[in-house]
Design a protein around this motif. Structure first.
Motif, mmCIF file in Angstrom:
data_model
loop_
_atom_site.group_PDB
_atom_site.id
_atom_site.type_symbol
_atom_site.label_atom_id
_atom_site.label_comp_id
_atom_site.label_asym_id
_atom_site.label_seq_id
_atom_site.Cartn_x
_atom_site.Cartn_y
_atom_site.Cartn_z
ATOM 1 N N LEU A 256 75.654 70.706 -24.825
ATOM 2 C CA LEU A 256 76.492 69.992 -23.857
ATOM 3 C C LEU A 256 76.339 68.484 -24.019
ATOM 4 O O LEU A 256 77.294 67.741 -23.838
ATOM 5 C CB LEU A 256 76.127 70.413 -22.433
ATOM 6 N N GLY A 257 75.121 68.026 -24.307
ATOM 7 C CA GLY A 257 74.889 66.591 -24.499
ATOM 8 C C GLY A 257 74.394 66.335 -25.905
ATOM 9 O O GLY A 257 74.189 67.261 -26.688
ATOM 10 N N LYS A 258 74.201 65.030 -26.222
ATOM 11 C CA LYS A 258 73.759 64.685 -27.581
ATOM 12 C C LYS A 258 72.354 65.189 -27.852
ATOM 13 O O LYS A 258 72.056 65.735 -28.897
ATOM 14 C CB LYS A 258 73.793 63.164 -27.753
ATOM 15 N N ARG A 259 71.465 64.974 -26.891
ATOM 16 C CA ARG A 259 70.066 65.372 -27.066
ATOM 17 C C ARG A 259 69.714 66.558 -26.173
ATOM 18 O O ARG A 259 68.985 67.445 -26.557
ATOM 19 C CB ARG A 259 69.152 64.226 -26.651
ATOM 20 N N LEU A 260 70.181 66.471 -24.935
ATOM 21 C CA LEU A 260 69.783 67.447 -23.919
ATOM 22 C C LEU A 260 70.999 68.165 -23.386
ATOM 23 O O LEU A 260 72.108 67.672 -23.501
ATOM 24 C CB LEU A 260 69.133 66.730 -22.738
ATOM 25 N N GLY A 261 70.732 69.290 -22.699
ATOM 26 C CA GLY A 261 71.811 70.024 -22.077
ATOM 27 C C GLY A 261 72.296 71.095 -23.028
ATOM 28 O O GLY A 261 73.069 70.829 -23.944
ATOM 29 N N ASP B 8 65.502 62.567 -22.171
ATOM 30 C CA ASP B 8 64.645 63.284 -23.118
ATOM 31 C C ASP B 8 63.397 62.449 -23.399
ATOM 32 O O ASP B 8 63.454 61.440 -24.112
ATOM 33 C CB ASP B 8 65.454 63.504 -24.402
ATOM 34 N N MET B 9 62.263 62.849 -22.839
ATOM 35 C CA MET B 9 61.049 62.041 -22.960
ATOM 36 C C MET B 9 60.282 62.284 -24.261
ATOM 37 O O MET B 9 59.377 61.523 -24.583
ATOM 38 C CB MET B 9 60.155 62.246 -21.727
ATOM 39 N N ASP C 7 64.078 51.620 -18.970
ATOM 40 C CA ASP C 7 65.324 51.237 -19.657
ATOM 41 C C ASP C 7 65.383 51.841 -21.061
ATOM 42 O O ASP C 7 66.434 52.286 -21.515
ATOM 43 C CB ASP C 7 65.439 49.704 -19.743
ATOM 44 N N HIS C 8 64.230 51.856 -21.715
ATOM 45 C CA HIS C 8 64.173 52.445 -23.051
ATOM 46 C C HIS C 8 64.499 53.950 -22.999
ATOM 47 O O HIS C 8 65.252 54.468 -23.832
ATOM 48 C CB HIS C 8 62.777 52.223 -23.641
ATOM 49 N N SER C 9 63.912 54.646 -22.009
ATOM 50 C CA SER C 9 64.018 56.114 -21.937
ATOM 51 C C SER C 9 65.383 56.598 -21.491
ATOM 52 O O SER C 9 65.735 57.751 -21.719
ATOM 53 C CB SER C 9 63.024 56.679 -20.912
ATOM 54 N N THR C 10 66.118 55.749 -20.810
ATOM 55 C CA THR C 10 67.323 56.232 -20.127
ATOM 56 C C THR C 10 68.596 55.637 -20.738
ATOM 57 O O THR C 10 69.636 55.614 -20.092
ATOM 58 C CB THR C 10 67.255 55.934 -18.610
ATOM 59 N N ARG C 11 68.476 55.175 -21.977
ATOM 60 C CA ARG C 11 69.681 54.737 -22.697
ATOM 61 C C ARG C 11 70.627 55.930 -22.846
ATOM 62 O O ARG C 11 70.170 57.075 -22.923
ATOM 63 C CB ARG C 11 69.295 54.192 -24.081
ATOM 64 N N ASP C 12 71.909 55.628 -22.946
ATOM 65 C CA ASP C 12 72.916 56.694 -23.005
ATOM 66 C C ASP C 12 72.592 57.762 -24.043
ATOM 67 O O ASP C 12 72.774 58.950 -23.805
ATOM 68 C CB ASP C 12 74.295 56.107 -23.355
ATOM 69 N N GLU C 13 72.124 57.325 -25.209
ATOM 70 C CA GLU C 13 71.927 58.299 -26.299
ATOM 71 C C GLU C 13 70.765 59.254 -26.038
ATOM 72 O O GLU C 13 70.631 60.253 -26.730
ATOM 73 C CB GLU C 13 71.780 57.597 -27.658
ATOM 74 N N LEU C 14 69.919 58.946 -25.047
ATOM 75 C CA LEU C 14 68.793 59.843 -24.754
ATOM 76 C C LEU C 14 69.027 60.675 -23.492
ATOM 77 O O LEU C 14 68.147 61.416 -23.063
ATOM 78 C CB LEU C 14 67.489 59.043 -24.582
ATOM 79 N N THR C 15 70.196 60.515 -22.873
ATOM 80 C CA THR C 15 70.392 61.172 -21.574
ATOM 81 C C THR C 15 71.583 62.137 -21.589
ATOM 82 O O THR C 15 72.454 62.079 -22.458
ATOM 83 C CB THR C 15 70.613 60.129 -20.447
ATOM 84 N N TYR C 16 71.567 62.994 -20.602
ATOM 85 C CA TYR C 16 72.647 63.970 -20.405
ATOM 86 C C TYR C 16 73.056 63.931 -18.932
ATOM 87 O O TYR C 16 72.198 63.934 -18.045
ATOM 88 C CB TYR C 16 72.147 65.372 -20.773
ATOM 89 N N TYR C 17 74.360 63.854 -18.688
ATOM 90 C CA TYR C 17 74.890 63.889 -17.322
ATOM 91 C C TYR C 17 75.426 65.294 -17.069
ATOM 92 O O TYR C 17 76.366 65.727 -17.744
ATOM 93 C CB TYR C 17 76.018 62.851 -17.182
#
Ligand SMILES: [Fe+2]
Length: 282
Positions: A10-15, A139-140, A232-242
């Motif tokens: 569903l997302g790039k990294r997560l989901g 994604d941590m 800010d580093h952890s929650t950039r768009d490419e590391l997150t899933y909505y």
């Protein structure tokens, strides 16, 4: 993959959507398959499920131990190990603060010591806003892996100090009085800034701006810029899933390998009712 289930990103990294499971009547083989998938995909989504409190608790209990919610009025009357996450009061009115509650990035319960940390949490959507009102995940593992080597090395020697919802982002949402009352008598808990995941053995960045208020050897004021830089580093768009919720969704997330937050982007008067359970290791 082999077995009953198929996966859809569903997302790039997560989901990761898991297709082919009815969580209300899982057999052991299908559960084993879900558990194996979850190891490598820390946010799983199951669509069109219908679980009452007993069935949700039964699904959660396959992963570990369920605890009753710390606050009695959140507990589900049919099973106290399941809680309501809702902005709808008992009289039917909508709590306008509900949209911002839990909207700062966090992992659950890191105000508890390492041996009491939850393994995963489960949310089941009963009623959702017509628009927006999603939940975001970060994604941590990737957060750690994409840090510059010098920062990885620096953090490897650091320990976070965690309290009840008194990190720099939580203080923007909750009032000082609320925070101080909740922290009264509660010991500060320490967690290494870089943690080894208990199941996968992989390293995660384990600093969240809701519960982590400082680092050992540094004052809270001195720590704040670093906590926010890591957020800010952890929650950039490419590391997150909505995750955009649909009624019937069941989402489970790894509490060590991810952070999450309510997106706080729905209209405050929109109703939202979720069932939740949090699973601790046995
Ligand atoms: Fe949470």
């Amino acid at each position: 993959m082999a077995g009953q289930l198929s996966l859809r990103s569903l997302g790039k990294r997560l989901g990761t959507e898991v297709v082919g499971a009815d969580l209300s009547r899982l057999d052991d083989d299908t559960f084993a398959e879900i558990e194996a998938v979850f190891r490598d995909h820390p946010v799983l989504v199951f669509r069109e499920q219908k679980l009452d409190a007993h069935r949700l608790a039964a699904f959660g209990a396959r992963f570990g131990h369920l605890r009753e919610h710390i606050l009695e009025n959140y507990r589900h009357p049919d099973d106290p190990r399941v809680s309501f996450i809702t902005n709808v009061a008992k009289d039917g009115s909508v709590d306008k603060f509900g949209v911002v509650r839990a909207s700062s990035w966090h992992a659950d319960e890191t105000y508890d010591p390492p041996e009491k940390l939850p393994r995963l949490a489960i949310l089941h959507a009963v009623e959702v806003p017509r628009e927006k009102g999603g939940t975001m995940f970060a994604d941590m593992y990737a957060a750690y892996e994409t840090l510059p080597p010098a920062m990885q090395e620096k953090l490897a020697g650091m320990t976070g100090r965690h309290g009840y919802t008194d990190g720099p982002d939580a203080r923007k949402i909750y009032t000082g009085k609320h925070i101080e009352e909740r922290n009264a008598g509660r010991p500060e808990c320490l967690h290494p800034a870089i943690k080894e995941h208990p199941v996968t053995g992989r390293k995660v960045l384990f600093v969240n701006p809701t519960h982590c208020h400082g680092f050992v050897g540094m004052s809270n004021e001195e720590s704040e810029p670093l906590i926010l830089e890591l957020r800010d580093h952890s929650t950039r768009d490419e590391l997150t899933y909505y995750h955009k919720w649909r009624v019937g969704d069941v989402v489970i997330w790894d509490e060590i390998a991810t952070m999450h937050r309510g997106a706080a982007d729905a209209a405050p008067e929109e109703r939202r009712i979720m069932l939740r359970t949090i699973v601790h290791p046995n």
